[in-house]
Design a protein around this motif. Structure first.
Motif, PDB file in Angstrom:
ATOM      1  N   ALA A  40       0.834  -1.201   0.000  1.00 57.63           N
ATOM      2  CA  ALA A  40       0.000   0.000   0.000  1.00 57.63           C
ATOM      3  C   ALA A  40       0.869   1.251   0.000  1.00 57.63           C
ATOM      4  CB  ALA A  40      -0.924   0.003   1.216  1.00 57.63           C
ATOM      5  N   ILE A  41       0.385   2.283  -0.641  1.00 53.59           N
ATOM      6  CA  ILE A  41       1.069   3.572  -0.667  1.00 53.59           C
ATOM      7  C   ILE A  41       0.446   4.459   0.395  1.00 53.59           C
ATOM      8  CG2 ILE A  41       1.517   5.644  -2.033  1.00 53.59           C
ATOM      9  CD1 ILE A  41       1.631   3.868  -4.505  1.00 53.59           C
ATOM     10  N   ASP A  42       1.284   5.027   1.264  1.00 55.71           N
ATOM     11  CA  ASP A  42       0.806   5.873   2.350  1.00 55.71           C
ATOM     12  C   ASP A  42       0.246   7.194   1.817  1.00 55.71           C
ATOM     13  OD1 ASP A  42       1.456   4.061   4.326  1.00 55.71           O
ATOM     14  OD2 ASP A  42       3.431   4.924   4.715  1.00 55.71           O
ATOM     15  N   ALA A  43      -0.394   7.925   2.705  1.00 53.68           N
ATOM     16  CA  ALA A  43      -1.023   9.194   2.337  1.00 53.68           C
ATOM     17  C   ALA A  43       0.022  10.206   1.867  1.00 53.68           C
ATOM     18  CB  ALA A  43      -1.794   9.752   3.525  1.00 53.68           C
ATOM     19  N   HIS A  44      -0.331  10.907   0.813  1.00 57.39           N
ATOM     20  CA  HIS A  44       0.541  11.926   0.245  1.00 57.39           C
ATOM     21  C   HIS A  44      -0.303  12.839  -0.628  1.00 57.39           C
ATOM     22  CE1 HIS A  44       0.201   8.868  -2.871  1.00 57.39           C
ATOM     23  NE2 HIS A  44       0.521   9.798  -3.762  1.00 57.39           N
ATOM     24  N   ALA A  45       0.287  13.939  -1.064  1.00 58.66           N
ATOM     25  CA  ALA A  45      -0.325  14.837  -2.037  1.00 58.66           C
ATOM     26  C   ALA A  45       0.574  14.887  -3.258  1.00 58.66           C
ATOM     27  CB  ALA A  45      -0.515  16.230  -1.444  1.00 58.66           C
ATOM     28  N   ASP A  46       0.016  15.275  -4.394  1.00 55.10           N
ATOM     29  CA  ASP A  46       0.783  15.358  -5.635  1.00 55.10           C
ATOM     30  C   ASP A  46       1.119  16.813  -5.942  1.00 55.10           C
ATOM     31  OD1 ASP A  46       0.474  12.610  -5.982  1.00 55.10           O
ATOM     32  OD2 ASP A  46      -1.370  12.858  -7.143  1.00 55.10           O
ATOM     33  N   ASP A  47       2.267  17.007  -6.547  1.00 56.13           N
ATOM     34  CA  ASP A  47       2.704  18.361  -6.905  1.00 56.13           C
ATOM     35  C   ASP A  47       2.169  18.704  -8.290  1.00 56.13           C
ATOM     36  OD1 ASP A  47       3.948  20.790  -6.963  1.00 56.13           O
ATOM     37  OD2 ASP A  47       5.963  20.007  -7.351  1.00 56.13           O
ATOM     38  N   ALA A  48       0.879  18.979  -8.357  1.00 52.20           N
ATOM     39  CA  ALA A  48       0.219  19.279  -9.625  1.00 52.20           C
ATOM     40  C   ALA A  48      -1.081  20.011  -9.322  1.00 52.20           C
ATOM     41  CB  ALA A  48      -0.042  18.000 -10.421  1.00 52.20           C
ATOM     42  N   ALA A  49      -1.829  20.354 -10.374  1.00 51.34           N
ATOM     43  CA  ALA A  49      -3.137  20.976 -10.193  1.00 51.34           C
ATOM     44  C   ALA A  49      -4.231  19.923 -10.111  1.00 51.34           C
ATOM     45  CB  ALA A  49      -3.420  21.951 -11.337  1.00 51.34           C
ATOM     46  N   VAL A  50      -4.194  18.958 -11.028  1.00 50.80           N
ATOM     47  CA  VAL A  50      -5.217  17.912 -11.093  1.00 50.80           C
ATOM     48  C   VAL A  50      -4.531  16.569 -11.308  1.00 50.80           C
ATOM     49  CG1 VAL A  50      -7.275  17.080 -12.301  1.00 50.80           C
ATOM     50  CG2 VAL A  50      -6.864  19.536 -12.104  1.00 50.80           C
ATOM     51  N   SER A  51      -5.000  15.549 -10.612  1.00 57.74           N
ATOM     52  CA  SER A  51      -4.472  14.187 -10.760  1.00 57.74           C
ATOM     53  C   SER A  51      -5.579  13.265 -11.226  1.00 57.74           C
ATOM     54  CB  SER A  51      -3.922  13.660  -9.425  1.00 57.74           C
ATOM     55  OG  SER A  51      -2.876  14.461  -8.928  1.00 57.74           O
ATOM     56  N   ILE A  52      -5.189  12.266 -11.980  1.00 56.41           N
ATOM     57  CA  ILE A  52      -6.108  11.171 -12.284  1.00 56.41           C
ATOM     58  C   ILE A  52      -5.371   9.861 -12.045  1.00 56.41           C
ATOM     59  CG2 ILE A  52      -5.603  11.214 -14.778  1.00 56.41           C
ATOM     60  CD1 ILE A  52      -8.609  10.380 -15.159  1.00 56.41           C
ATOM     61  N   ASN A  53      -5.930   9.028 -11.191  1.00 55.07           N
ATOM     62  CA  ASN A  53      -5.409   7.692 -10.912  1.00 55.07           C
ATOM     63  C   ASN A  53      -6.319   6.677 -11.578  1.00 55.07           C
ATOM     64  OD1 ASN A  53      -3.580   8.918  -9.218  1.00 55.07           O
ATOM     65  ND2 ASN A  53      -3.955   7.575  -7.482  1.00 55.07           N
ATOM     66  N   PHE A  54      -5.737   5.662 -12.193  1.00 59.25           N
ATOM     67  CA  PHE A  54      -6.563   4.583 -12.716  1.00 59.25           C
ATOM     68  C   PHE A  54      -5.813   3.271 -12.635  1.00 59.25           C
ATOM     69  CE2 PHE A  54      -4.339   6.308 -16.383  1.00 59.25           C
ATOM     70  CZ  PHE A  54      -4.061   5.238 -17.217  1.00 59.25           C
ATOM     71  N   TRP A  55      -6.575   2.177 -12.691  1.00 61.25           N
ATOM     72  CA  TRP A  55      -6.028   0.845 -12.453  1.00 61.25           C
ATOM     73  C   TRP A  55      -6.261  -0.049 -13.653  1.00 61.25           C
ATOM     74  CZ3 TRP A  55      -9.739   2.401  -8.435  1.00 61.25           C
ATOM     75  CH2 TRP A  55      -9.127   3.104  -7.396  1.00 61.25           C
ATOM     76  N   VAL A  56      -5.307  -0.959 -13.906  1.00 57.16           N
ATOM     77  CA  VAL A  56      -5.406  -1.819 -15.085  1.00 57.16           C
ATOM     78  C   VAL A  56      -5.309  -3.310 -14.762  1.00 57.16           C
ATOM     79  CG1 VAL A  56      -4.528  -0.030 -16.637  1.00 57.16           C
ATOM     80  CG2 VAL A  56      -2.913  -1.635 -15.590  1.00 57.16           C
ATOM     81  N   THR A  57      -5.015  -3.657 -13.519  1.00 59.06           N
ATOM     82  CA  THR A  57      -4.973  -5.072 -13.137  1.00 59.06           C
ATOM     83  C   THR A  57      -6.400  -5.632 -13.102  1.00 59.06           C
ATOM     84  OG1 THR A  57      -3.019  -4.605 -11.788  1.00 59.06           O
ATOM     85  CG2 THR A  57      -4.172  -6.685 -11.363  1.00 59.06           C
TER      86      THR A  57
END
Length: 440
Positions: free
Chosen positions: A330-347
């Motif tokens: 698991a990836i711990d809590a964090h923020a991204d250095d950007a304006a907008v993020s999109i996460n998606f999964w392919v498994t």
């Protein structure tokens, strides 16, 4: 004994490294008083000015340094960086191109050009420069920038690569080559710790000279048809995203079936999982280090067109893929250095052993405006405290293949209790596309 000029320069450098910028500037100016027009000192004055946010003044200093030494690549590079900071994209492109002409192996200039051409909408040129950064990191013309990752490893990294070779052996004509690689990697893994450690000469010899390089790259061309599914629900997604205290929304079927198939094949068959030390228990890939391919850049462009009100002014600023090596990585809590993020999964969804979990949790309460995003490890304790204080206002998104989560990058987010089945094709793969900067 050092001359007065040398002592002033040494003092200036020490102040600069200590971030005492006013003192550094004063010492550099005193040094110039003793040696007017000195190219390196003039250049360093420009670097100090840029660090203060005085980009126009910095450009003036860089111009003076270049006038004194026309082939001064660092001055050309930092001049282009300052132009980019001022929003002068075309001028910055010309400047970075000049750097590449002076120093064809200038990694940072090629990387900058990759992202600048993306912002200009020229995916072909962007790919050319990302191919060059990949060559400088992993190819025969490598510059040493990724040297540690070519001489260090973890047990998880080697076992992942061995599993990938066995996967490839069933799909490639040179089956015996991949089977031999798998055996060698598995043997070396027996004497390698879980944490990143240097490889001995004997271990490097056993792994071969191609360790952690582009041993196999699968083709992932652009599609003639759409890569991103038509979104008749686009307005509804935007409405959810903009609801008070929301800033996040999820939806299914991000990619068209051909795009999903092509991207999965690229990620499964390409030996691009070079980063094994950023987050324990994961391997990762980035645009400049193997992830860039025509299909992924097509996907990013089409996502921008699918949400024009949100993304039209925010070009792709980075992309990465993370693959969990253990069932519950698991990836711990964090923020991204950007304006907008999109996460998606392919498994495949079937790999997820807990269908109600395994996706993403997004805290919909934004952090204070003055909160500075530093890095994944430095921020963890402070973020954990913040999340405890705002535990009741989170969006919980269960895992599904081809499901996407769109959110403001400054919102803290983390994996939601993954539990995936064993097996190479079942590793949880998360892709993140970042658009713009959080100051945009």
């Amino acid at each position: 004994m050092a001359s007065k000029f040398d002592q002033l320069v040494a003092d200036a450098v020490a102040h600069h490294k200590g971030e005492r910028l006013d003192q550094a500037e004063a010492a550099y100016r005193d040094a110039l008083g003793l040696s007017p027009g000195h190219a390196a000192v003039t250049h360093n004055l420009g670097v100090v000015a840029a660090a203060k946010g005085q980009h126009r003044s910095a450009i003036s200093h860089f111009d003076d340094a270049i006038a004194a030494e026309p082939q001064y690549a660092s001055a050309h590079y930092n001049r282009a960086v300052a132009q980019h900071a001022l929003g002068q994209s075309r001028e910055a492109i010309q400047g970075f191109a000049r750097v590449c002409a002076l120093e064809p192996g200038h990694y940072d200039a090629h990387r900058a050009l990759g992202f600048l051409w993306l912002a200009e909408g020229d995916r072909g040129r962007a790919l050319d420069h990302f191919a060059r950064t990949y060559e400088l990191r992993r190819g025969e013309d490598r510059s040493g920038i990724a040297a540690r990752s070519l001489t260090e490893t973890t047990r998880g990294k080697l076992l992942h690569d061995a599993a990938q070779f066995r996967f490839l052996s069933e799909r490639r004509r040179d089956r015996q080559r991949f089977e031999a690689l798998a055996r060698n990697y598995e043997e070396v893994a027996k004497s390698v710790p879980e944490e990143a450690a240097p490889l001995s000469d004997r271990q490097l010899e056993a792994l071969g000279e191609d360790y952690n390089t582009a041993i196999n790259i699968c083709s992932a061309p652009e599609l003639a048809g759409p890569a991103v599914s038509d979104r008749p629900d686009g307005d509804a997604i935007m409405q959810r995203l903009q609801e008070q205290r929301a800033g996040a929304a999820w939806f299914d079927d991000l990619l068209t079936p051909p795009a999903l198939l092509g991207l999965k094949r690229y990620l499964l068959e390409s030996t691009i999982w070079h980063d094994f030390s950023h987050i324990g228990g994961f391997v990762a890939s980035y645009l400049e280090d193997g992830l860039a391919c025509p299909l992924l850049l097509q996907i990013a462009d089409e996502i921008r067109r699918a949400f024009p009100a949100l993304l039209e002014k925010h070009p792709l600023s980075q992309a990465w893929a993370f693959k969990g090596l253990q069932a519950k990585a698991a990836i711990d809590a964090h923020a991204d250095d950007a304006a907008v993020s999109i996460n998606f999964w392919v498994t495949p969804s079937e790999a997820n052993r807990n269908p109600d979990r395994g996706g993403l949790v997004v805290c919909r309460d934004p952090p204070p405006a003055a909160w500075q995003v530093r890095d994944y490890h430095a921020d963890r304790d402070a973020i954990a405290t913040f999340l405890q204080q705002h535990a009741d206002d989170s969006l919980v998104v269960p895992y599904r293949e081809n499901r996407a989560v769109l959110f403001q990058s400054r919102l803290f987010h983390h994996s939601d209790a993954p539990d995936f089945a064993p097996g190479y094709e079942n590793h949880r793969i998360n892709l993140t596309l970042l658009f713009g900067r959080h100051v945009d």
